[in-house]
Write an enzyme that holds these catalytic residues in place. Sequence first.
Site, PDB file in Angstrom:
ATOM      1  N   LYS A   1       0.849  -1.204   0.000  1.00  0.00           N
ATOM      2  CA  LYS A   1       0.000   0.000   0.000  1.00  0.00           C
ATOM      3  C   LYS A   1       0.881   1.249   0.000  1.00  0.00           C
ATOM      4  CE  LYS A   1      -3.721  -2.537   2.233  1.00  0.00           C
ATOM      5  NZ  LYS A   1      -4.397  -2.937   3.469  1.00  0.00           N
TER       6      LYS A   1
ATOM      7  N   GLN B   1      -4.179  -1.806   9.746  1.00  0.00           N
ATOM      8  CA  GLN B   1      -4.157  -3.103   9.070  1.00  0.00           C
ATOM      9  C   GLN B   1      -4.799  -4.166   9.964  1.00  0.00           C
ATOM     10  OE1 GLN B   1      -3.284  -3.615   5.917  1.00  0.00           O
ATOM     11  NE2 GLN B   1      -3.645  -5.819   6.001  1.00  0.00           N
TER      12      GLN B   1
ATOM     13  N   ASP C   1     -10.570   2.704   4.694  1.00  0.00           N
ATOM     14  CA  ASP C   1     -11.110   1.344   4.584  1.00  0.00           C
ATOM     15  C   ASP C   1     -12.636   1.338   4.464  1.00  0.00           C
ATOM     16  OD1 ASP C   1      -9.309  -0.811   4.498  1.00  0.00           O
ATOM     17  OD2 ASP C   1      -8.735  -0.478   6.583  1.00  0.00           O
TER      18      ASP C   1
HETATM   19  N1  GUN Z   1      -6.587  -6.969   5.923  1.00  0.00           N
HETATM   20  C1  GUN Z   1      -6.915  -7.615   4.779  1.00  0.00           C
HETATM   21  N2  GUN Z   1      -7.529  -6.781   3.920  1.00  0.00           N
HETATM   22  C2  GUN Z   1      -7.590  -5.574   4.530  1.00  0.00           C
HETATM   23  C3  GUN Z   1      -8.104  -4.292   4.133  1.00  0.00           C
HETATM   24  O1  GUN Z   1      -8.659  -4.093   3.046  1.00  0.00           O
HETATM   25  N3  GUN Z   1      -7.965  -3.307   5.056  1.00  0.00           N
HETATM   26  C4  GUN Z   1      -7.392  -3.510   6.264  1.00  0.00           C
HETATM   27  N4  GUN Z   1      -7.310  -2.480   7.114  1.00  0.00           N
HETATM   28  N5  GUN Z   1      -6.901  -4.681   6.663  1.00  0.00           N
HETATM   29  C5  GUN Z   1      -7.000  -5.698   5.780  1.00  0.00           C
END
Ligand code: GUN
Length: 292
Positions: free
Chosen positions: A57, A101, A126
């Site tokens: 990311k 995350q 998110d």
């Molecule tokens: N863990 C797996 N996919 C995601 C996501 O899209 N956002 C977040 N914050 N954690 C994740």
Amino acid sequence: MTSDPRILNGKHLSEWLVDHEFRPRVERIKEEYGATPRLGTILVGDDSASKIYVSNKGRLASRSGLEHENLLLPSDSTLGEILDAVREWNANDEISGILVQLPLPGDLKNHQSLVVDSINPLKDVDGLTPINTSNLYRDLPGLRPCTPKGILRLLEHYHIDVEGLNAVIVGRSQLVGRPLALMLLHKNATTTIAHSRTKELAKLTTQADLLISAIGKANFITAPMVKDGAIVIDVGINRNREGKLVGDVAFDEVVEKAGYITPVPGGVGPMTVAMVVSNTIEAFLLQHREKA
Ligand code: GUN
């Protein structure tokens, strides 16, 4: 692989978006606002998959012209320490988007909702806070969860109209299955959510014009479960016995039957990362327009 018109190439589209959408938008923002959108990620603990996701990311954010800051907290952090970190960034005008995350490690997992709910909804890249969830439910504008948003963007890019399609989603998670069901419904698909307790799953999946698997089990969707010509979207990221990265779909057999299919890697994963960038830009604009 890229030359097969049935392959929905998320990697290719995410690269295209960086060059043709994100970087030009960030350039215009810098000129207009004299500021650069900044993504703040919080990683608690040292789970190796989460580390890779966060660094992906950050890398795509940087390549798109965004600033990126990662806060690494130890796995024995208290809930209070994590909430303090989020609150500090909520109040920091230089941070445009906040992403914690998931999953949180150990017992902190039980408090995930509290952590997510503490994020300023205007910075919630998110799309998981109560306000953004409510906006999604009501089909009002707001920040949307990245994986479902990325899937819709991928379908749109390939001119696949979901209106009237029989869509079956396997998996009911908050990050993928549930928001995706609403987003498809709002686009007039007929949407069914199946999950680990669904009886006679194949009876449902063989009816699907659009089949999305987000169940997290390697080779779970096999050719007999797929309708001829179906659009098959694979959200799974699993390691098989040989340690290779594979999706939920038994690609080699399902590709022979599907009208369209996403590969793993190179399908949904890069689109999720691209939508984190898209949402950070959107979050910046939401905050600055709110002030104007
Ligand atoms: N863990 C797996 N996919 C995601 C996501 O899209 N956002 C977040 N914050 N954690 C994740």
